[in-house]
Motif scaffolding. Structure first.
Motif, PDB file in Angstrom:
ATOM      1  N   ILE A  65       0.869  -1.178  -0.059  1.00 28.43           N
ATOM      2  CA  ILE A  65       0.017  -0.108  -0.084  1.00 28.43           C
ATOM      3  C   ILE A  65       0.884   1.138   0.023  1.00 28.43           C
ATOM      4  O   ILE A  65       1.397   1.456   0.829  1.00 28.43           O
ATOM      5  CB  ILE A  65      -1.162  -0.059   1.207  1.00 28.43           C
ATOM      6  N   TRP A  66       0.874   1.999  -0.947  1.00 27.73           N
ATOM      7  CA  TRP A  66       1.555   3.089  -1.055  1.00 27.73           C
ATOM      8  C   TRP A  66       0.857   4.337  -0.556  1.00 27.73           C
ATOM      9  O   TRP A  66      -0.219   4.540  -0.754  1.00 27.73           O
ATOM     10  CB  TRP A  66       1.928   3.372  -2.591  1.00 27.73           C
ATOM     11  N   VAL A  67       1.652   5.015   0.352  1.00 26.58           N
ATOM     12  CA  VAL A  67       1.011   6.098   1.079  1.00 26.58           C
ATOM     13  C   VAL A  67       1.821   7.460   0.474  1.00 26.58           C
ATOM     14  O   VAL A  67       3.089   7.352   0.602  1.00 26.58           O
ATOM     15  CB  VAL A  67       1.238   5.951   2.468  1.00 26.58           C
ATOM     16  N   SER A  68       1.220   8.438   0.212  1.00 26.45           N
ATOM     17  CA  SER A  68       2.007   9.631  -0.542  1.00 26.45           C
ATOM     18  C   SER A  68       2.540  10.319   0.640  1.00 26.45           C
ATOM     19  O   SER A  68       2.256  10.320   1.734  1.00 26.45           O
ATOM     20  CB  SER A  68       1.018  10.381  -1.152  1.00 26.45           C
ATOM     21  N   LYS A  69       3.671  11.319   0.583  1.00 28.38           N
ATOM     22  CA  LYS A  69       4.273  12.052   1.355  1.00 28.38           C
ATOM     23  C   LYS A  69       3.288  12.936   1.888  1.00 28.38           C
ATOM     24  O   LYS A  69       3.330  13.152   2.947  1.00 28.38           O
ATOM     25  CB  LYS A  69       5.250  12.753   0.809  1.00 28.38           C
ATOM     26  N   SER A  70       2.251  13.498   1.353  1.00 28.42           N
ATOM     27  CA  SER A  70       1.429  14.425   1.750  1.00 28.42           C
ATOM     28  C   SER A  70       0.444  13.832   2.880  1.00 28.42           C
ATOM     29  O   SER A  70       0.012  14.527   3.701  1.00 28.42           O
ATOM     30  CB  SER A  70       0.488  14.988   0.783  1.00 28.42           C
ATOM     31  N   GLU A  71       0.128  12.556   2.631  1.00 27.24           N
ATOM     32  CA  GLU A  71      -0.718  11.777   3.649  1.00 27.24           C
ATOM     33  C   GLU A  71       0.175  11.605   4.977  1.00 27.24           C
ATOM     34  O   GLU A  71      -0.684  11.679   6.010  1.00 27.24           O
ATOM     35  CB  GLU A  71      -1.162  10.481   2.949  1.00 27.24           C
ATOM     36  N   ILE A  72       1.349  11.359   4.478  1.00 22.87           N
ATOM     37  CA  ILE A  72       2.111  11.199   5.834  1.00 22.87           C
ATOM     38  C   ILE A  72       2.095  12.449   6.716  1.00 22.87           C
ATOM     39  O   ILE A  72       2.014  12.234   7.775  1.00 22.87           O
ATOM     40  CB  ILE A  72       3.413  10.414   5.485  1.00 22.87           C
ATOM     41  N   LYS A  73       2.362  13.376   6.161  1.00 19.12           N
ATOM     42  CA  LYS A  73       2.424  14.664   6.796  1.00 19.12           C
ATOM     43  C   LYS A  73       1.037  15.183   7.235  1.00 19.12           C
ATOM     44  O   LYS A  73       1.102  15.648   8.357  1.00 19.12           O
ATOM     45  CB  LYS A  73       2.882  15.794   5.501  1.00 19.12           C
ATOM     46  N   ARG A  74      -0.010  14.748   6.760  1.00 21.92           N
ATOM     47  CA  ARG A  74      -1.319  15.058   7.143  1.00 21.92           C
ATOM     48  C   ARG A  74      -1.346  14.200   8.398  1.00 21.92           C
ATOM     49  O   ARG A  74      -1.892  14.778   9.452  1.00 21.92           O
ATOM     50  CB  ARG A  74      -2.441  14.738   6.287  1.00 21.92           C
ATOM     51  N   ASP A  75      -1.076  13.026   8.469  1.00 17.13           N
ATOM     52  CA  ASP A  75      -1.280  12.221   9.439  1.00 17.13           C
ATOM     53  C   ASP A  75      -0.500  12.764  10.910  1.00 17.13           C
ATOM     54  O   ASP A  75      -0.882  12.762  11.741  1.00 17.13           O
ATOM     55  CB  ASP A  75      -1.072  10.847   9.229  1.00 17.13           C
ATOM     56  N   ALA A  76       0.854  13.019  10.452  1.00 18.23           N
ATOM     57  CA  ALA A  76       1.644  13.728  11.596  1.00 18.23           C
ATOM     58  C   ALA A  76       1.090  14.899  12.201  1.00 18.23           C
ATOM     59  O   ALA A  76       1.257  15.081  13.147  1.00 18.23           O
ATOM     60  CB  ALA A  76       3.135  13.713  10.783  1.00 18.23           C
ATOM     61  N   GLU A  77       0.614  15.677  11.285  1.00 20.76           N
ATOM     62  CA  GLU A  77      -0.089  17.015  11.622  1.00 20.76           C
ATOM     63  C   GLU A  77      -1.219  16.729  12.649  1.00 20.76           C
ATOM     64  O   GLU A  77      -1.411  17.221  13.612  1.00 20.76           O
ATOM     65  CB  GLU A  77      -0.404  17.978  10.441  1.00 20.76           C
ATOM     66  N   ALA A  78      -2.072  15.807  12.256  1.00 23.18           N
ATOM     67  CA  ALA A  78      -3.209  15.271  12.953  1.00 23.18           C
ATOM     68  C   ALA A  78      -2.818  14.870  14.326  1.00 23.18           C
ATOM     69  O   ALA A  78      -3.255  15.420  15.489  1.00 23.18           O
ATOM     70  CB  ALA A  78      -4.114  14.315  12.300  1.00 23.18           C
TER      71      ALA A  78
END
Length: 183
Positions: free
Chosen positions: A25-38
Motif C-alpha cells: 500500500i503506497w502512501v503519499s508524502k502528503s498523506e504522511i504529513k497530514r497524519d503527522a500534523e493530525a
C-alpha cells in the motif's frame, strides 16, 4: 542448445502469482504529513487540558510526562516539545486516547448546553415571576417553592434598584444544584 517454445514459457514469471505477495500500500508524502500534523494537533489538544481531564485519558507515563513538560515550556521549546509528542503518538494506539478525549469534549458540550438552558429558565423566573415556578417544579420536583419565590422577589428588587445581581446569581446556582442532583 536451442529452446523450444514451451521451454520459453517456463522462464517467464507468472505475474498473477506475484501480485498477492507484492500487495504494497503506497502512501503519499502528503498523506504522511497530514497524519503527522493530525497527531500533533491531538497532542496540542491534550496539552491544553488540565490535570483532572488528563487523568481521565489512557496515557502511559512517558507520554504524560512529555505533556506535563510541554505545559510548562514557552515559545520555541514548546513547539519542539509538541513535535516530540506528535512523534510519540505515532508509535501508540491513539484510538482509546481519541475516544476518551471525545467523551470529555461531549461532556463539556452537554454542560454548556445545560447551563444555557438554566440561564434561560432563570431569566424567565425573574421576568415572569411566580407564573414560571410550576414549570420549574415539573422539571425539579425537589425544588423548594418558597426559596425560589424569595430569590425571585429579591432579584426583581435588585434589578429595579440597579443593585448588583446577587439573588440573580443565586437563582442560577440553585437551579444548577437541582440539575446536578438529578444527574
Amino acid at each position: 542448445m536451442t529452446k523450444k517454445i514451451d521451454d520459453w514459457h517456463d522462464d517467464v514469471p507468472d505475474n498473477n502469482a506475484n501480485e498477492e505477495d507484492d500487495e504494497i500500500i503506497w502512501v503519499s508524502k502528503s498523506e504522511i504529513k497530514r497524519d503527522a500534523e493530525a497527531l500533533k494537533d491531538l497532542g496540542a489538544e491534550m496539552v491544553d487540558l488540565g490535570n483532572n481531564s488528563l487523568d481521565k485519558l489512557p496515557l502511559d507515563e512517558d507520554l504524560r510526562d512529555a505533556i506535563n513538560l510541554a505545559q510548562k515550556i514557552k515559545k520555541e521549546g514548546r513547539r519542539r516539545q509538541m513535535q516530540l509528542i506528535g512523534k510519540m503518538l505515532r508509535s501508540r494506539d491513539i484510538e482509546p486516547i481519541q475516544t476518551a478525549l471525545d467523551k470529555l469534549k461531549n461532556r463539556h458540550n452537554q454542560q454548556v448546553s445545560l447551563f444555557h438552558k438554566l440561564e434561560i429558565l432563570r431569566d424567565r423566573l425573574v421576568e415572569e415571576g411566580d407564573d414560571v415556578i410550576p414549570s420549574v417544579l415539573d422539571l425539579y420536583p425537589e425544588a423548594d417553592r418558597q426559596q425560589l419565590r424569595a430569590l425571585i422577589r429579591n432579584a426583581q428588587k435588585e434589578k429595579a434598584a440597579n443593585k448588583p445581581p446577587k439573588s440573580y446569581r443565586q437563582i442560577f446556582q440553585y437551579l444548577r444544584e437541582l440539575a446536578e442532583g438529578q444527574g
